[in-house]
Design a protein around this motif. Structure first.
Motif, PDB file in Angstrom:
ATOM      1  N   ASP A  50       6.447  -3.819  14.758  1.00  0.00           N
ATOM      2  CA  ASP A  50       7.542  -2.877  14.993  1.00  0.00           C
ATOM      3  C   ASP A  50       8.128  -2.298  13.699  1.00  0.00           C
ATOM      4  O   ASP A  50       9.065  -1.496  13.741  1.00  0.00           O
ATOM      5  N   ALA A  51       7.587  -2.681  12.549  1.00  0.00           N
ATOM      6  CA  ALA A  51       8.087  -2.158  11.269  1.00  0.00           C
ATOM      7  C   ALA A  51       7.528  -0.758  11.032  1.00  0.00           C
ATOM      8  O   ALA A  51       6.422  -0.436  11.457  1.00  0.00           O
ATOM      9  N   ARG A  52       8.306   0.058  10.332  1.00  0.00           N
ATOM     10  CA  ARG A  52       7.897   1.429  10.051  1.00  0.00           C
ATOM     11  C   ARG A  52       6.743   1.465   9.036  1.00  0.00           C
ATOM     12  O   ARG A  52       5.817   2.237   9.180  1.00  0.00           O
ATOM     13  N   HIS A  53       6.830   0.644   7.988  1.00  0.00           N
ATOM     14  CA  HIS A  53       5.821   0.662   6.922  1.00  0.00           C
ATOM     15  C   HIS A  53       5.453  -0.748   6.482  1.00  0.00           C
ATOM     16  O   HIS A  53       6.324  -1.602   6.379  1.00  0.00           O
ATOM     17  N   VAL A  54       4.156  -0.960   6.224  1.00  0.00           N
ATOM     18  CA  VAL A  54       3.671  -2.201   5.619  1.00  0.00           C
ATOM     19  C   VAL A  54       2.945  -1.776   4.340  1.00  0.00           C
ATOM     20  O   VAL A  54       1.764  -1.448   4.354  1.00  0.00           O
ATOM     21  N   CYS A  55       3.690  -1.748   3.238  1.00  0.00           N
ATOM     22  CA  CYS A  55       3.150  -1.288   1.953  1.00  0.00           C
ATOM     23  C   CYS A  55       2.734  -2.501   1.125  1.00  0.00           C
ATOM     24  O   CYS A  55       3.247  -3.600   1.314  1.00  0.00           O
ATOM     25  N   TYR A  56       1.805  -2.278   0.195  1.00  0.00           N
ATOM     26  CA  TYR A  56       1.333  -3.419  -0.586  1.00  0.00           C
ATOM     27  C   TYR A  56       0.684  -2.979  -1.888  1.00  0.00           C
ATOM     28  O   TYR A  56       0.376  -1.805  -2.089  1.00  0.00           O
ATOM     29  N   ALA A  57       0.480  -3.969  -2.748  1.00  0.00           N
ATOM     30  CA  ALA A  57      -0.322  -3.796  -3.961  1.00  0.00           C
ATOM     31  C   ALA A  57      -0.938  -5.148  -4.275  1.00  0.00           C
ATOM     32  O   ALA A  57      -0.361  -6.193  -3.954  1.00  0.00           O
ATOM     33  N   TYR A  58      -2.139  -5.099  -4.859  1.00  0.00           N
ATOM     34  CA  TYR A  58      -2.756  -6.357  -5.286  1.00  0.00           C
ATOM     35  C   TYR A  58      -3.482  -6.154  -6.610  1.00  0.00           C
ATOM     36  O   TYR A  58      -3.805  -5.033  -7.008  1.00  0.00           O
ATOM     37  N   ARG A  64      -8.049  -8.636 -14.772  1.00  0.00           N
ATOM     38  CA  ARG A  64      -7.128  -7.715 -14.104  1.00  0.00           C
ATOM     39  C   ARG A  64      -7.746  -6.327 -13.922  1.00  0.00           C
ATOM     40  O   ARG A  64      -7.071  -5.315 -14.071  1.00  0.00           O
ATOM     41  N   GLU A  65      -9.055  -6.264 -13.565  1.00  0.00           N
ATOM     42  CA  GLU A  65      -9.732  -4.977 -13.430  1.00  0.00           C
ATOM     43  C   GLU A  65      -9.650  -4.418 -12.015  1.00  0.00           C
ATOM     44  O   GLU A  65      -9.755  -3.228 -11.820  1.00  0.00           O
ATOM     45  N   GLU A  66      -9.511  -5.268 -11.010  1.00  0.00           N
ATOM     46  CA  GLU A  66      -9.553  -4.812  -9.625  1.00  0.00           C
ATOM     47  C   GLU A  66      -8.152  -4.802  -9.031  1.00  0.00           C
ATOM     48  O   GLU A  66      -7.501  -5.839  -8.935  1.00  0.00           O
ATOM     49  N   PHE A  67      -7.662  -3.611  -8.664  1.00  0.00           N
ATOM     50  CA  PHE A  67      -6.318  -3.514  -8.118  1.00  0.00           C
ATOM     51  C   PHE A  67      -6.221  -2.332  -7.171  1.00  0.00           C
ATOM     52  O   PHE A  67      -7.054  -1.433  -7.177  1.00  0.00           O
ATOM     53  N   ARG A  68      -5.168  -2.344  -6.355  1.00  0.00           N
ATOM     54  CA  ARG A  68      -4.944  -1.257  -5.415  1.00  0.00           C
ATOM     55  C   ARG A  68      -3.472  -1.235  -5.040  1.00  0.00           C
ATOM     56  O   ARG A  68      -2.819  -2.275  -4.977  1.00  0.00           O
ATOM     57  N   ALA A  69      -2.963  -0.043  -4.772  1.00  0.00           N
ATOM     58  CA  ALA A  69      -1.589   0.125  -4.306  1.00  0.00           C
ATOM     59  C   ALA A  69      -1.639   1.041  -3.092  1.00  0.00           C
ATOM     60  O   ALA A  69      -2.374   2.026  -3.087  1.00  0.00           O
ATOM     61  N   ASN A  70      -0.859   0.711  -2.048  1.00  0.00           N
ATOM     62  CA  ASN A  70      -0.889   1.502  -0.821  1.00  0.00           C
ATOM     63  C   ASN A  70       0.535   1.787  -0.350  1.00  0.00           C
ATOM     64  O   ASN A  70       1.350   0.878  -0.225  1.00  0.00           O
ATOM     65  N   ASP A  71       0.818   3.076  -0.075  1.00  0.00           N
ATOM     66  CA  ASP A  71       2.157   3.511   0.347  1.00  0.00           C
ATOM     67  C   ASP A  71       2.358   3.446   1.858  1.00  0.00           C
ATOM     68  O   ASP A  71       3.488   3.594   2.327  1.00  0.00           O
ATOM     69  N   THR A  93      -2.104 -11.750 -11.942  1.00  0.00           N
ATOM     70  CA  THR A  93      -3.342 -11.368 -11.270  1.00  0.00           C
ATOM     71  C   THR A  93      -3.597 -12.354 -10.132  1.00  0.00           C
ATOM     72  O   THR A  93      -2.876 -13.337  -9.992  1.00  0.00           O
ATOM     73  N   ASP A  94      -4.634 -12.071  -9.339  1.00  0.00           N
ATOM     74  CA  ASP A  94      -4.921 -12.872  -8.141  1.00  0.00           C
ATOM     75  C   ASP A  94      -3.658 -12.965  -7.274  1.00  0.00           C
ATOM     76  O   ASP A  94      -3.260 -14.039  -6.830  1.00  0.00           O
ATOM     77  N   ILE A  95      -3.049 -11.797  -7.057  1.00  0.00           N
ATOM     78  CA  ILE A  95      -1.794 -11.733  -6.318  1.00  0.00           C
ATOM     79  C   ILE A  95      -1.791 -10.528  -5.383  1.00  0.00           C
ATOM     80  O   ILE A  95      -2.349  -9.482  -5.711  1.00  0.00           O
ATOM     81  N   LEU A  96      -1.191 -10.725  -4.220  1.00  0.00           N
ATOM     82  CA  LEU A  96      -0.949  -9.656  -3.251  1.00  0.00           C
ATOM     83  C   LEU A  96       0.541  -9.673  -2.943  1.00  0.00           C
ATOM     84  O   LEU A  96       1.101 -10.736  -2.660  1.00  0.00           O
ATOM     85  N   ILE A  97       1.175  -8.513  -3.035  1.00  0.00           N
ATOM     86  CA  ILE A  97       2.570  -8.403  -2.615  1.00  0.00           C
ATOM     87  C   ILE A  97       2.632  -7.393  -1.483  1.00  0.00           C
ATOM     88  O   ILE A  97       2.178  -6.259  -1.624  1.00  0.00           O
ATOM     89  N   VAL A  98       3.159  -7.847  -0.350  1.00  0.00           N
ATOM     90  CA  VAL A  98       3.323  -7.001   0.833  1.00  0.00           C
ATOM     91  C   VAL A  98       4.820  -6.772   1.015  1.00  0.00           C
ATOM     92  O   VAL A  98       5.602  -7.725   0.950  1.00  0.00           O
TER      93      VAL A  98
END
Length: 194
Positions: A50-58, A64-71, A93-98
């Protein structure tokens, strides 16, 4: 390249930020591959359907070469980038924040969104346990049984982690040691063979 990196423990860091009735719930996870990231994101999308947005970055890997950010539907670069910015400023590194956003009925504007996602991510990191880990290299060595004492003396002196070992007519040992010490360990073991 250094042979140490910073990550968080498996304890989930939880953060929260509220602005103009919008609520931002943040969760910091230790992850080691993209499959873990996808699995956690699926769980969050299901739990907070029911949340409007589930944003994240890892960020992944000791280098620290592989990363992504999503709006996730927020205006471009107002959610994922501020979350990734917190990962970078803490050198993790080796981290995901949602960050899950519940919309409060009032638009925050781009600067308001950036602050909200940044602060929620920072709070999650603040409630996580940061630790320094070593980048290890694996060293395999085969030797005859009479060489056992010499091999074990080197293991005792250099303190690599014993991953596996077999003792037979030909013995094998698999060792994990910090990257900067791997060549020295190989050289010392190689000298035993002559």
């Amino acid at each position: 390249m250094t042979d140490e990196y910073k990550t968080i423990t498996s304890h989930i860091g939880e953060g929260f930020y509220s602005e103009k009735r919008s609520k931002f719930f943040a969760f910091a996870h230790h992850v080691e591959n993209v499959d873990e990231v996808k699995e956690l994101l699926a769980q969050y999308r299901k739990k907070y359907f029911d949340a409007r947005h589930v944003c994240y970055a890892y960020m992944l890997g000791a280098g620290r070469e592989e990363f992504r950010a999503n709006d996730d539907g927020e205006p471009s670069s107002t959610a994922g980038k501020p979350i990734l910015g917190q990962i970078n400023s803490n050198e993790l590194t080796d981290i995901l924040i949602v960050v899950i956003r519940y919309y409060g009925g009032v638009n925050l504007g781009t600067s308001g969104l950036i602050v909200a996602y940044r602060e929620a991510a920072a709070d999650a990191i603040a409630h996580a346990q940061v630790e320094t880990r070593l980048v290890e290299e694996i060293v395999d060595y085969s030797f005859s049984y009479p060489m056992m004492n010499d091999v074990m003396r080197i293991v005792k002196e250099m303190s690599p982690r014993i991953v596996a070992q077999t003792y037979d007519n030909t013995c094998t040992i698999r060792l994990a040691i910090r990257r900067s010490e791997a060549d020295r360990l190989r050289a010392r073991l190689a000298k035993l063979s002559f």
